[in-house]
Write an enzyme that holds these catalytic residues in place. Structure first.
Site, PDB file in Angstrom:
ATOM      1  N   THR A   1       0.719  -1.298   0.000  1.00 19.48           N
ATOM      2  CA  THR A   1       0.000   0.000   0.000  1.00 19.48           C
ATOM      3  C   THR A   1       0.785   1.418   0.000  1.00 19.48           C
ATOM      4  O   THR A   1       1.932   1.351  -0.429  1.00 19.48           O
ATOM      5  CB  THR A   1      -0.890   0.075   1.246  1.00 19.48           C
TER       6      THR A   1
ATOM      7  N   THR B   1       0.886  26.409  12.351  1.00 18.64           N
ATOM      8  CA  THR B   1       0.157  26.810  13.558  1.00 18.64           C
ATOM      9  C   THR B   1       1.092  27.120  14.719  1.00 18.64           C
ATOM     10  O   THR B   1       2.259  26.715  14.713  1.00 18.64           O
ATOM     11  CB  THR B   1      -0.798  25.664  13.981  1.00 18.64           C
ATOM     12  N   ILE B   2       0.536  27.838  15.700  1.00 23.93           N
ATOM     13  CA  ILE B   2       1.177  27.894  17.021  1.00 23.93           C
ATOM     14  C   ILE B   2       0.227  27.246  18.057  1.00 23.93           C
ATOM     15  O   ILE B   2       0.305  27.503  19.233  1.00 23.93           O
ATOM     16  CB  ILE B   2       1.586  29.329  17.424  1.00 23.93           C
ATOM     17  N   ASN B   3      -0.690  26.440  17.556  1.00 22.31           N
ATOM     18  CA  ASN B   3      -1.715  25.711  18.321  1.00 22.31           C
ATOM     19  C   ASN B   3      -2.876  26.634  18.646  1.00 22.31           C
ATOM     20  O   ASN B   3      -3.664  26.917  17.760  1.00 22.31           O
ATOM     21  CB  ASN B   3      -1.139  25.024  19.555  1.00 22.31           C
TER      22      ASN B   3
ATOM     23  N   GLY C   1      -8.231  24.445  12.927  1.00 21.14           N
ATOM     24  CA  GLY C   1      -9.393  23.998  13.699  1.00 21.14           C
ATOM     25  C   GLY C   1      -9.137  22.868  14.671  1.00 21.14           C
ATOM     26  O   GLY C   1     -10.069  22.188  15.080  1.00 21.14           O
TER      27      GLY C   1
END
Ligand code: GLY
EC number: 2.3.2.2
Length: 561
Positions: A372, A390-392, A464
């Site tokens: 796979t 991101t920085i969270n 998100g």
């Protein structure tokens, strides 16, 4: 309903009179980001003959200036680069890493209890930042412009300032409680009297401009060594943080193979570990492929029920199996196999919600065979970049590196502080995602590129937290199954289930009748604020580009030429 939004095959993306949402259309290049100024500078790069990677890296640095809540040089992320010539896509992993002094129990007290907020709002929350190294590596491998050229618009925006939009002011007001405790954050992002910059006012960041200038002058060493590294290490030393000069000097981004799957004949490429995003998008798509999603209809009770059941199974597996593959074995082939999905489908009751308490991680190992602030860019050669970084949290840890003018991430909260104890997104993690020195914390970021007939077709991804996976998933379903144009696909209401808590979270706009049917089937349905901000581009086979910026962010924009 079906007749209005398509036949279940997104054959073309022609803009039909009568549709409610309309993408931006162009023929040469397209950029979609969450901030207009970043979109503009990146589009300028494309217009001057730069490629998608040049534009993406330029956007990444510009967002670090214009959108401090998530754009960053103090965090990390993932970039998918998919060449227009049909050759294999590549993933650049510039996720933050745990400092060398990190320990498995660093977020627990002596009794073994997780200390609230230690992994979120202290200097221990910060992982070693990866953004600068990752963007530089992308440019080195695939770009045509220099790092100086890619940084120039960001430096100008930081030095000369920019006019702040309403969202900028509102964000800083909302987060004031946790930001103003740090003097460097207060002086960097608020006026001298402590009030917030107002919409229409010009906001300058001289320290950030100087930090970016050092990168421009010295390359990645201008961040990971020298003055900036010293400022980060000093910030850590003053406040009991762990990141050292050595950690910074040792930071390396990785080139990885994206996760690959198929859905109704389309090729799906998305982020591999240390993100869980691609694995579970492919897993959920594999499960849903066995159901007539188009026939169910968009956001119908049947459609939402089957999505939620598939999401629960995937997030349960996430809690056990996913972690940094440099440290743990992840049964990736099993999790993304069609056969495993088929076995999971057998446990889904089409009429009844299976309680989360009756669901646990499955066993993908029998199928473990050897076979796979997201932004998207497509250039005139059909090269595509899908980047999420991101920085969270919004504004990360809230801690600004004194003298360097940028916020530090609080990505350490994405580790499992203790097996079974949820993180800020309610996500449960296990042994595979425990804190270890030098390890990358598990992510949900899902930069994704879908190919049709071997050509880049859909470029998408979202912020998100735990909702990134399901947000990205639904845009794929909206385009492939529900035949929506890309602006409609990113705009319509979304739902989310992550196994625990055992509830379907819905956005405004899902019919109360549908909610009632779902509740009758045993689901708990809760309303919540908007989820994700998915910046997407769809490229038709004739090269026509359609950009869909997510209206959930007032500063989102897609622009083409
Ligand atoms: N910090 C959110 C994520 O990486 O999933």
């Amino acid at each position: 309903m079906m007749l209005l939004i398509g036949s279940g095959q997104a054959a073309g993306q022609a803009i039909l009179e009568g549709e409610r949402f309309h993408p931006v259309t162009a023929s040469q290049g397209m950029v979609a980001t969450s901030h207009t100024l970043a979109t503009e500078v990146a589009l300028e790069v494309l217009k001057k003959g730069g490629n998608a990677v040049d534009a993406a890296v330029t956007a990444g640095f510009a967002l670090a200036v214009t959108q401090p809540r998530s754009g960053n040089i103090g965090g990390g992320g993932f970039m998918l680069v998919s060449p227009g010539d049909g050759s294999a896509p590549e993933a650049i992993d510039y996720r933050e890493k745990a400092p060398a002094a990190a320990t498995e129990t660093m977020f627990q007290d002596d009794a073994g209890n997780v200390v609230p907020n230690r992994s979120r709002f202290t200097h221990l929350a910060a992982g070693v930042p990866g953004t600068v190294a990752g963007l530089a590596l992308a440019l080195e491998r695939h770009g045509t412009i220099s790092l100086q050229q890619a940084l120039a618009p960001a430096i100008k925006l930081a030095r000369e300032g920019f006019i702040v939009p309403r969202r900028f002011t509102e964000g800083l007001e909302e987060a004031r409680g946790r930001l103003e405790r740090w003097p460097a954050t207060l002086s960097t992002f608020y006026k001298p009297d402590g009030s917030a910059w107002q919409p229409g006012e010009r906001f300058r960041q001289p320290e950030l401009a100087a930090t970016l200038q050092r990168i421009s002058d010295q390359g990645v060493k201008g961040f990971y060594e020298g003055e900036t590294a010293r400022l980060i290490a000093a910030e850590m030393e003053r406040h009991g943080g762990l990141i050292t000069l050595e950690d910074l000097k040792n930071y390396e981004p990785e080139v990885r193979q994206p996760v690959h799957g198929t859905y109704r004949g389309y090729d799906i490429y998305s982020m591999s570990p240390p993100s869980s995003g691609g694995t579970h998008i492919v897993q959920i798509l594999n499960i849903l492929e066995g159901y007539p999603m188009a026939e169910f209809g968009h956001n119908s009770a049947d459609g939402i029920h089957h999505m939620a059941e598939a999401m629960k199974l995937a997030y349960a597996d996430r809690s056990k199996y996913l972690g940094d593959t440099d440290y743990v074995e992840v049964p990736l082939l099993g999790l993304t196999s069609k056969a495993y999905a088929e076995s999971l489908r057998k446990g889904i009751d089409p009429q009844r919600a299976t309680p989360a308490s009756e669901i646990g991680p499955g066993d993908p190992t029998p199928w473990e065979s050897p076979e796979t602030t997201h932004f998207s860019v497509v250039d005139k050669w059909g090269n595509a970049v899908s980047n999420t970084y991101t920085i969270n949290f919004s504004y990360g840890s809230g801690i600004t590196v004194q003298g360097a003018g940028f916020l530090l991430n609080n990505e350490m909260d994405d580790f499992s502080a203790k097996p079974g104890v949820p993180n800020a997104y309610g996500l449960i993690g296990g042994e595979a995602n425990k804190v270890e020195p030098g390890k990358r914390m598990l992510s949900s970021m899902s930069p994704t590129i879908v190919r049709k007939n071997g050509q880049n077709w859909l470029v998408t991804g979202s912020p998100g937290g735990s909702r990134i996976i399901t947000t990205t998933l639904q845009v794929i379903l909206n385009v492939i199954d529900h035949g929506m144009n890309i602006q409609t696909a990113v705009s319509v209401p979304r739902i989310h289930h992550q196994w625990l808590p055992d509830e379907i979270r819905i956005e405004q706009g899902i019919s109360p009748d549908t909610v009632r049917i779902l509740e009758e089937r045993g689901h708990t349905v809760v309303g919540g604020s908007a989820m994700g901000a998915i910046q997407s581009i769809l490229r038709e086979e004739d090269g026509t580009l359609h950009g869909g910026a997510d209206p959930r962010r007032s500063t989102s924009s897609a622009m083409g030429y």
